[in-house]
Design a protein around this motif. Structure first.
Motif, PDB file in Angstrom:
ATOM      1  N   MET A 100       3.475   6.568   7.138  1.00  0.00           N
ATOM      2  CA  MET A 100       2.872   7.292   5.789  1.00  0.00           C
ATOM      3  C   MET A 100       3.213   6.850   4.576  1.00  0.00           C
ATOM      4  O   MET A 100       2.932   6.749   3.484  1.00  0.00           O
ATOM      5  N   LYS A 146       0.096   3.303   5.879  1.00  0.00           N
ATOM      6  CA  LYS A 146      -0.109   3.863   4.651  1.00  0.00           C
ATOM      7  C   LYS A 146       1.006   3.840   3.774  1.00  0.00           C
ATOM      8  O   LYS A 146       2.201   3.861   4.175  1.00  0.00           O
ATOM      9  N   ASN A 147       0.447   4.130   2.359  1.00  0.00           N
ATOM     10  CA  ASN A 147       1.820   4.130   1.251  1.00  0.00           C
ATOM     11  C   ASN A 147       1.867   5.404   0.569  1.00  0.00           C
ATOM     12  O   ASN A 147       2.875   5.462  -0.221  1.00  0.00           O
ATOM     13  N   HIS A 148       1.114   6.434   0.582  1.00  0.00           N
ATOM     14  CA  HIS A 148       1.264   7.314  -0.492  1.00  0.00           C
ATOM     15  C   HIS A 148       2.111   8.560  -0.047  1.00  0.00           C
ATOM     16  O   HIS A 148       2.447   9.413  -0.632  1.00  0.00           O
ATOM     17  N   SER A 181      -2.555  10.784   3.791  1.00  0.00           N
ATOM     18  CA  SER A 181      -2.041   9.495   4.478  1.00  0.00           C
ATOM     19  C   SER A 181      -1.784   9.807   5.980  1.00  0.00           C
ATOM     20  O   SER A 181      -2.065   8.988   6.977  1.00  0.00           O
ATOM     21  N   GLN A 183      -5.049  10.264   7.616  1.00  0.00           N
ATOM     22  CA  GLN A 183      -5.776   8.888   7.908  1.00  0.00           C
ATOM     23  C   GLN A 183      -5.031   7.893   9.057  1.00  0.00           C
ATOM     24  O   GLN A 183      -5.827   7.346   9.883  1.00  0.00           O
TER      25      GLN A 183
END
Length: 499
Positions: free
Chosen positions: A357, A383-385, A390, A393
């Motif tokens: 994440m 994901k990056n947030h 995240s 997702q």
């Protein structure tokens, strides 16, 4: 002198091949290796060797797909400089060594009990006198939650320090579920007993922990699993991932009061676990995975049933997720809630979704692949947030990815091997390590055998051991009302941590 021995996932080596360093070298090598982002500690533990303790460190290199193994020997009443001072990812491993064997660390920043084992070194350390962190201020207040959960999940205590509704600090106290399961692996001598233990390390990760156990056992016995056994294990792991992720999406919807999503995702989980019952007689896949054999061969008829299941699952799942992600009331609860930065995730050594994440490519299916994963060429969902959205997702992407892998596998269902060789006895005086990417993240089992091949030590690490601290960091500066959604988005294991 060589500082470490490099092994592959599911490899067994002679115990004497593991280099023994003095503690200063051992410490420096650990700290040096973890300066590289592609290295992380998959296990670090102690076991008695005569009247001393041997410490074994296992550092995975995710770029070269190897694991560096090295050790040191210390006196049981030692006071040592900690590794945690230099890298926080070691904190839980050193706390466990301190709690189990009484080793002291002169500069460990958080040397608190980890799980209160019945045979802990300090019997005066009790769960009811846990030393919680507190802040002396008339402006702040504390909120205690648990250990008895309002629902039906497992026990754990959460102590919040808040300024109004805002969380400043969360301390998570676990240990209520400790069953002494690692010691039971030594006490129970029959393979079936040990396999049953592996199935019950964490009830929601039966395929994950049992695959780690049987792969390790077969490695110790010099047995190479045939394709049909690898097929069953890979399939079970991906079905478990689909089922739990879908159930978690339902629970996330429940925690934000989105009833339609809760109902639909909850309904979609049921046919997946029902298929497992149809296949092996248990909805959690207990009884399915065995070392050196398979009592429930996967048939072409099973393959057709699974294809039909996905034909009905996918349209409903995709329609529900499309609706879910377009609702402002949903997104406002998920986006920028419970954030963990890339720096925090790296420092705490997170694994699984809790790493991915925050932009960290850490997935055993691609970095240390086993069973049929080399053929699947797994590409991790990143994901990056680092927020709840995240983690949501990633679940959706991994569900669809797992369905794709299973469809590909069903094109070539291997025939049952009916002329398997018997498992030999485990190799004497050996060390073996097995890594599996369970739905929650990286699982690691290690075993050490004595001169007769009997288990001398068995070490289990559930991904939750790495990730509970990430949850505590995620809720800082969030409103306390967001804790349930943060907690569910990680969905960590109490019994898998407590063992």
């Amino acid at each position: 002198m060589t500082e470490d021995t490099s092994i592959k996932n599911n490899q067994t080596i002679a115990l004497g091949e593991i280099p023994v360093l003095d503690y200063a070298q051992f410490s420096a090598h650990n700290i040096s290796l973890l300066q590289q982002e592609y290295n992380h500690c998959v296990n670090y533990f102690a076991f008695p060797e005569g009247n001393k303790l041997k410490l074994i460190s296992c550092i995975a290199n995710d770029m070269e797909h190897t694991i560096a193994v090295f050790s040191t020997v210390v006196l049981s009443d030692s006071t040592l400089p900690s590794l945690t001072k230099h890298h926080l990812a070691f904190h839980s491993f050193e706390r466990e060594i301190h709690e189990n064997y009484g080793i002291n660390y002169s500069d460990h920043p958080w040397l608190k009990p980890l799980r209160f084992p019945f045979d802990r070194a300090d019997k005066n350390s009790r769960i009811d006198n846990y030393p919680f962190y507190s802040i002396d201020s008339e402006e702040l207040h504390e909120v205690g939650v648990g250990p008895i959960h309002a629902g039906i999940i497992e026990p754990g205590h959460f102590r919040f320090t808040c300024n109004g509704e805002q969380i400043l600090h969360l301390e998570i106290q676990l240990g209520y579920q400790h069953r002494g399961i690692e010691k039971l692996f030594l006490k129970k001598k029959k393979l079936l007993q040990r396999t049953t233990l592996a199935e019950n390390i964490a009830g929601d990760t039966v395929a994950g922990h049992t695959t780690a156990f049987v792969n390790l056992r077969e490695s110790l016995c010099g047995y190479r699993a045939e394709e049909d056994l690898q097929f069953v294990r890979t399939l079970a792991l991906e079905l478990e991932r689909i089922a739990i992720h879908t159930g978690d999406l339902s629970a996330i919807c429940t925690d934000i009061a989105y009833q339609l999503g809760s109902s639909v995702f909850g309904r979609l989980r049921t046919p997946v676990i029902n298929f497992l019952q149809l296949w092996c007689g248990n909805r959690l896949s207990k009884g399915l995975i065995r070392a050196g054999k398979n009592n429930f061969p996967f048939t072409k008829e099973n393959g057709e049933q699974l294809k039909n299941l996905f034909e009905e699952f996918e349209p409903d799942f995709n329609e529900m997720y499309r609706e879910f992600k377009t609702l402002p009331s949903v997104l406002s609860r998920l986006e920028k809630t419970g954030m963990v930065s890339n720096e925090q995730a790296l420092a705490t050594g997170t694994v699984g979704m809790s790493a991915r994440m925050s932009g960290i490519v850490r997935d055993i299916r691609s970095t240390h692949p086993h069973d049929l994963y080399p053929q699947l060429n797994h590409d991790p969902a990143i994901k990056n947030h680092g927020d709840v959205y995240s983690r949501t997702q990633i679940r959706r992407e991994e569900i669809l990815q797992s369905i794709g892998y299973i469809k590909e596998m069903l094109k070539n269902i291997p025939t049952e091997n009916k002329s398997r060789q018997e498992l030999k006895s485990p190799s004497p005086s050996s060390f073996s390590l097995s890594l599996v990417e369970g739905w929650r993240g990286e699982i690691c089992h290690c075993a050490i055998t004595d001169e007769k091949g009997e288990l001398l030590h068995y070490k289990i690490k559930d991904p939750s051991q790495h990730n509970w601290l990430a949850l505590a960091l995620a809720v800082r500066n969030n409103e306390i009302s967001d804790f349930p959604i943060c907690n569910k988005s990680f969905d960590l294991s109490y019994c898998g941590h407590d063992l």
